[in-house]
Design an enzyme around this catalytic site. Structure first.
Site, PDB file in Angstrom:
ATOM      1  CE  LYS A   1       0.609 -16.605   4.571  1.00  0.00           C
ATOM      2  NZ  LYS A   1       0.216 -16.517   3.162  1.00  0.00           N
TER       3      LYS A   1
ATOM      4  NE  ARG B   1       6.634 -16.309   0.544  1.00  0.00           N
ATOM      5  CZ  ARG B   1       6.628 -15.842   2.047  1.00  0.00           C
ATOM      6  NH1 ARG B   1       5.811 -16.300   2.768  1.00  0.00           N
ATOM      7  NH2 ARG B   1       7.258 -14.859   2.002  1.00  0.00           N
TER       8      ARG B   1
HETATM    9  C1  PT1 Z   1       2.110 -15.998   0.126  1.00  0.00           C
HETATM   10  C2  PT1 Z   1       2.911 -14.924   0.730  1.00  0.00           C
HETATM   11  C3  PT1 Z   1       3.850 -14.133  -0.113  1.00  0.00           C
HETATM   12  N1  PT1 Z   1       2.659 -14.771   1.979  1.00  0.00           N
HETATM   13  C4  PT1 Z   1       3.429 -15.407  -1.947  1.00  0.00           C
HETATM   14  N2  PT1 Z   1       4.092 -14.507  -1.372  1.00  0.00           N
HETATM   15  C5  PT1 Z   1       3.613 -13.617   2.452  1.00  0.00           C
HETATM   16  N3  PT1 Z   1       3.551 -15.454  -3.321  1.00  0.00           N
HETATM   17  C6  PT1 Z   1       4.368 -12.958   1.933  1.00  0.00           C
HETATM   18  C7  PT1 Z   1      -1.360 -14.243   8.531  1.00  0.00           C
HETATM   19  O1  PT1 Z   1      -2.454 -14.517   8.543  1.00  0.00           O
HETATM   20  O2  PT1 Z   1       1.189 -16.822   0.668  1.00  0.00           O
HETATM   21  N4  PT1 Z   1       2.285 -16.047  -0.997  1.00  0.00           N
HETATM   22  N5  PT1 Z   1       4.553 -13.195   0.647  1.00  0.00           N
HETATM   23  C8  PT1 Z   1       3.260 -13.373   4.240  1.00  0.00           C
HETATM   24  N6  PT1 Z   1       2.050 -12.935   4.448  1.00  0.00           N
HETATM   25  C9  PT1 Z   1       1.142 -13.011   5.406  1.00  0.00           C
HETATM   26  C10 PT1 Z   1      -0.024 -12.965   5.218  1.00  0.00           C
HETATM   27  C11 PT1 Z   1       1.744 -13.492   6.524  1.00  0.00           C
HETATM   28  C12 PT1 Z   1      -0.948 -13.476   6.112  1.00  0.00           C
HETATM   29  C13 PT1 Z   1       0.979 -13.954   7.530  1.00  0.00           C
HETATM   30  C14 PT1 Z   1      -0.567 -13.800   7.557  1.00  0.00           C
HETATM   31  O3  PT1 Z   1      -0.559 -14.575   9.742  1.00  0.00           O
END
Ligand code: PT1
Length: 278
Positions: free
Chosen positions: A221, A255
């Site tokens: 992230k 995850r």
């Molecule tokens: C997570 C999650 C998810 N993240 C759960 N499900 C994502 N339970 C999708 C960035 O800042 O943490 N927990 N499902 C992906 N979402 C992101 C959010 C991807 C922020 C990248 C960023 O780069």
């Protein structure tokens, strides 16, 4: 509580579990035709399992900052052919969706867990999962993916995230959902600045409610990009450091994109810190 109920599975939380990410969004593929995309997704799911994933998290709608919502019919069109194959593998499948109709279809297609980034705020979402035996991940998000990173504000990020998760747990309990089906997630990167994410990470245990297990998703992230200055393809070392620290802070499910690498990092932590030998 040292196990979670996840459809027909009972997953022990004695050691942190690895949830392997399987992305069905077209931007993660070449986009050269549906059949090809399905085959690639299935191959990726198989690779995540061979690398040691305990759970596969299938998602067909991007929730990255700035992502545009995917229509329900398109989300189902991406998910269902992959679910049809994965249900024959007898492994716990989590579906990453906040749409009640997609939850229902996924449960019929054999999903053992529903991963809801909106924390079951929709009553129809709660109704979709209550009568099933799936596990439910309740995540905190402030705002929506499209706009959530535009100057997020909190007075007390840890307290506010914990309060949101406590209300989500209370809603689930009122709907008759047993605690052993619940997993909580502070939602790293979802409507949070770097300072907010770091405060949450440091105080991770304080976001939990009644000792329900925590899931942490920080793999690749942008918070890791902000710390290291690295683009997404160079964030593996940062992701491994964060995964080990999350485990040390008590996270029960991680995850991750890089399952095999994370497994090795956790094996070193477990052996050195806890005297466990793989
Ligand atoms: C997570 C999650 C998810 N993240 C759960 N499900 C994502 N339970 C999708 C960035 O800042 O943490 N927990 N499902 C992906 N979402 C992101 C959010 C991807 C922020 C990248 C960023 O780069």
């Amino acid at each position: 509580m040292n196990t979670i109920r996840c459809g027909p599975y009972r997953l022990s939380l004695e050691r942190p579990l690895l949830m392997g990410i399987v992305n069905l969004t077209p931007d993660s593929f070449s986009g050269d035709g549906l059949l090809n995309d399905v085959e690639r997704a299935i191959a990726h799911a198989r690779a995540q399992l061979s690398a040691g994933a305990d759970i596969l998290d299938i998602g067909a709608e991007s929730s990255r900052p700035g992502a545009i919502p995917t229509p329900e019919d398109e989300e189902l069109r991406r998910l269902m052919p992959v679910m049809e194959e994965l249900r024959t593998w007898n492994v716990p499948i989590s579906v990453d969706t906040y749409k009640p109709a997609v939850m229902r279809a996924s449960l019929l297609a054999g999903a053992a867990m529903i991963n809801d980034i909106s924390g079951m705020v929709r009553p129809e979402a709660l109704a979709a999962v209550a009568g099933a035996d799936c596990a439910i991940c309740l995540m905190h998000m402030r705002g929506e993916p499209g706009t959530m990173q535009q100057a997020p504000q909190y007075t007390d990020v840890v307290g506010e995230v914990r309060q949101f998760l406590a209300s989500a747990v209370a809603r689930c309990r009122r709907a008759g959902i047993a605690d052993e089906r619940l997993v909580l997630d502070p939602g790293f990167g979802f409507g949070k600045s770097l300072q907010h994410n770091l405060a949450l990470f440091r105080a991770m245990a304080a976001t939990a409610v009644d000792h329900l297990p925590l899931l942490v998703g920080v793999s690749r992230k942008s918070m890791l990009g902000e710390i290291t200055g690295r683009p997404v393809r160079e964030r593996l070392p940062a992701s491994l450091a964060a995964a080990v620290l999350a485990a040390a802070k008590g996270a029960k499910i991680l995850r991750v994109h890089d399952v095999g690498e994370t497994r090795d990092a956790l094996a070193v932590w477990a052996a050195m810190e806890q005297g466990e030998n793989a």
